[in-house]
Design a protein around this motif. Structure first.
Motif: not given
Length: 337
Positions: A126-133, A212-214, A138-141
């Motif tokens: 994901v991008k560094d500033d992504s809220p996905i952690r 960034r690696s998820l 990931l719901i809705g993504k």
């Protein structure tokens, strides 16, 4: 949390139905006099050297010769080509092999050909500033994968389930098919939220910063074999020595790549690509890290049962699988040592 079979599985059904018309129709079929085939038609991979190709170059295949008929577009497509007699062997993710067999295609896996370890793996970025952690984020993504019904889908599905997503939440994670070469840019532009990257594409993306690696398949499972080469069962019955030479040759190539200094492996890859004259580039070979395949390609039950839950949830099988239905080590001489 059953899903409909993907178009890959539907194509597998068609492949199985086509068997009676196309099997053994190619030049590699054994002759009526009983002489075994010494030519194996196959699909390669652009700018890469496959294990059968390095095995042939090192003399590990003996009298068996490879005939390149083009490059594969995906693992499922590669094994479907083998099932329909367009090629003599093909390789794909374990789950795709199970799909093909369950769809009625009489094929058998004979050796593992790719895998993941601490050096060679697929990461979900994901991008560094992504809220996905977390998995729930990931719901809705949108998650970019190279093909449906294959390795990356099984990994992300397994991760979501292990992190407690419900069947309804599971369905809200959208998988988007993108060519691997386009995945990094799609993530950076925000066209998808997560992208799967491996090999040189992963290295280049990380070097470019901002990602960034998820998760990774190695982080989820540790070292493991991810897929197998398969042959049609009728071909195996008529050409057991040829299949044995191929399988053992690939096993030897795995061990050669595992034990040979990295620089020497890269040099050999470069020589092979240069002399086959397919208009390819060798610049990405410098990113080779490891073969990734454990233990001379010897297949284990765990290579299949690892995906038991996913296979059931996607509707490919109903109940616990019987691994011996899908593979054999009988043709791998290194498995007998």
């Amino acid at each position: 949390m059953k899903k409909k079979l993907t178009s890959v599985a539907a194509a597998a059904v068609a492949a199985a139905l086509a068997m009676s018309l196309s099997a053994c129709s190619g030049p590699a079929a054994a002759t009526d006099g009983g002489q075994e085939a010494t030519e194996l038609r196959y699909q390669g991979s652009a700018n890469n050297v496959t294990l059968p190709e390095i095995a042939q170059d090192l003399g590990f295949l003996g009298d068996v010769k490879l005939t390149w008929v083009g490059n594969t577009t995906s693992g499922p497509q590669d094994i479907q080509s083998a099932a329909t007699g367009q090629t003599d062997f093909g390789g794909a993710f374990t789950g795709a092999v199970v799909k093909l067999v369950e769809a009625g295609a009489p094929v058998k896996a004979v050796v593992n050909y790719y895998g993941e370890d601490e050096k060679t793996f697929n990461g979900f970025y994901v991008k560094d500033d992504s809220p996905i952690r977390t998995a729930r984020d990931l719901i809705g993504k949108k998650v970019a994968v190279n093909t449906l019904g294959a390795h990356s889908e099984a990994v992300i599905d397994t991760w979501l389930e292990k992190n407690g997503l419900s069947p309804e939440e599971f369905k809200q994670v959208q998988l988007v098919v993108l060519p691997p070469n386009d995945t990094e840019e799609a993530v950076r532009r925000g066209q998808v939220d997560v992208g799967v990257l491996g090999g040189v594409l992963q290295d280049n993306a990380i070097a470019g910063g901002g990602l960034r690696s998820l998760l990774s398949d190695y982080g989820l499972f540790g070292s493991f074999a991810g897929g197998q080469y398969v042959f049609r069962s009728d071909f195996v019955a008529k050409n057991p020595d040829t299949v044995r030479a191929f399988t053992t040759g690939v096993a030897k190539a795995i061990e050669w790549e595992r034990t040979t200094p990295r620089e020497e492996v890269i040099q050999r890859f470069t020589q092979i690509i240069d002399k086959r004259n397919r208009g390819e580039s060798t610049k990405n070979l410098k990113y080779f890290k490891s073969v990734g395949v454990p233990n001379a390609g010897i297949i284990t039950d765990a290579d299949f049962t690892r995906w038991d839950t996913w296979l059931n949830e996607t509707g490919i099988v109903n109940g616990h699988i019987t691994p011996s239905k899908y593979y054999t080590n009988d043709f791998n001489a290194l498995a007998k040592g």
